[in-house]
Design an enzyme around this catalytic site. Sequence first.
Site, mmCIF file in Angstrom:
data_model
loop_
_atom_site.group_PDB
_atom_site.id
_atom_site.type_symbol
_atom_site.label_atom_id
_atom_site.label_comp_id
_atom_site.label_asym_id
_atom_site.label_seq_id
_atom_site.Cartn_x
_atom_site.Cartn_y
_atom_site.Cartn_z
ATOM 1 N N ASN A 180 0.748 -0.661 0.305
ATOM 2 C CA ASN A 180 0.083 -0.430 -0.062
ATOM 3 C C ASN A 180 1.058 0.963 -0.240
ATOM 4 O O ASN A 180 0.100 2.663 0.314
ATOM 5 C CB ASN A 180 -1.035 0.050 1.364
ATOM 6 C CG ASN A 180 -0.286 0.364 2.568
ATOM 7 O OD1 ASN A 180 1.186 0.273 2.629
ATOM 8 N ND2 ASN A 180 -1.368 0.499 3.826
ATOM 9 N N HIS A 209 3.791 1.676 2.373
ATOM 10 C CA HIS A 209 4.314 2.498 3.614
ATOM 11 C C HIS A 209 5.563 2.294 3.188
ATOM 12 O O HIS A 209 5.926 1.210 2.913
ATOM 13 C CB HIS A 209 2.986 1.950 4.637
ATOM 14 C CG HIS A 209 3.435 0.391 5.002
ATOM 15 N ND1 HIS A 209 2.929 -0.737 5.121
ATOM 16 C CD2 HIS A 209 4.590 -0.058 5.085
ATOM 17 C CE1 HIS A 209 3.159 -1.018 5.036
ATOM 18 N NE2 HIS A 209 4.537 -1.940 5.364
ATOM 19 N N GLU A 264 1.561 4.803 7.488
ATOM 20 C CA GLU A 264 1.127 4.048 6.374
ATOM 21 C C GLU A 264 -0.126 5.354 5.930
ATOM 22 O O GLU A 264 0.248 6.542 6.300
ATOM 23 C CB GLU A 264 -0.458 3.627 7.241
ATOM 24 C CG GLU A 264 0.027 2.430 7.966
ATOM 25 C CD GLU A 264 0.032 0.922 7.291
ATOM 26 O OE1 GLU A 264 -0.044 0.937 6.348
ATOM 27 O OE2 GLU A 264 -0.671 -0.286 8.074
HETATM 28 C C1 GLP Z 1 6.297 -3.864 7.513
HETATM 29 C C2 GLP Z 1 7.820 -3.010 7.587
HETATM 30 C C3 GLP Z 1 8.019 -1.986 6.969
HETATM 31 C C4 GLP Z 1 8.505 -3.213 5.383
HETATM 32 C C5 GLP Z 1 7.289 -4.048 5.313
HETATM 33 C C6 GLP Z 1 7.433 -5.013 3.174
HETATM 34 O O1 GLP Z 1 5.347 -3.310 7.405
HETATM 35 N N1 GLP Z 1 7.497 -1.969 8.676
HETATM 36 O O2 GLP Z 1 8.465 -1.456 6.793
HETATM 37 O O3 GLP Z 1 8.892 -2.841 4.026
HETATM 38 O O4 GLP Z 1 6.334 -4.804 5.757
HETATM 39 O O5 GLP Z 1 8.024 -6.239 3.954
HETATM 40 P P1 GLP Z 1 7.996 -7.171 2.979
HETATM 41 O O6 GLP Z 1 9.784 -6.562 2.953
HETATM 42 O O7 GLP Z 1 8.485 -8.319 4.307
HETATM 43 O O8 GLP Z 1 7.331 -7.492 2.158
#
Ligand code: GLP
Length: 243
Positions: free
Chosen positions: A137, A139, A144
């Site tokens: 999304n 973030h 968010e």
């Molecule tokens: C979490 C973390 C983020 C990260 C995101 C994506 O929400 N707070 O910092 O970038 O997950 O995670 P992934 O790398 O597992 O897709």
Amino acid sequence: MINFKIVDSYDEIGVLASKMVAEIISKNSNPVLGLATGSTPIGLYSNLIKLYNEKKLDFSKVSTVNLDEYVGLEEDNPQSYKYFMNENLFSKVNIDIKNTFLPNGAAENLLEEAKRYENILESFENIHVQILGIGSNGHIGFNEPFNELNLYTSIVDLKKETIDANSRFFEDSSMVPRKAISMGIKSILRADKIILMAYGESKAKAIEYLANDKISTDVPASFLKLHKDVHIIVDKEAAKYLK
Ligand code: GLP
């Protein structure tokens, strides 16, 4: 300015990012790294560990600050980001654990903790690089999409899509914390250089937005466009909608 680099695979993302981080560690006498969790940076960390094992990298003078932490998880909880960092990097290299900083999501007074953490960030003259993943999304950290974003470290509510996405690391989604403590957008933009990594099709729409010339609180990562030195490293799936 955003510099896009499209590579063939997840593994190549980690290799390329590790070269950039290794250079920063080698050329600064007291390197300060902003770090991230999630599945995306694990490849970067394993390549840094490899360089350390080959005696090509020394972490003894490195300090680190992490983006975020879940509210309510003690640091010895395997789902906490503190635990993740110990497992995936800190325990495997010669970093002094006293020089590694994460927000404490188990603090009694969370507002005080957010202030304390922002003061730690400010105490560093430079944060040489900030590593970022991205939520599907848009973030970054746990900032968010919303009609307002926080500038500084704050307590935030997680969106349903983030809880669902992160539930793969928990027994079930009811165990995912609903709140987190996260660096704000300005805390992130303080770094001298930003490296954002993404892989897989689920990130493709968010990555597409980063290539246009707009910013929106609906895509928190778009605020990176205000920074002068951003590198986005993506695999082909995440780059699907890039022209
Ligand atoms: C979490 C973390 C983020 C990260 C995101 C994506 O929400 N707070 O910092 O970038 O997950 O995670 P992934 O790398 O597992 O897709």
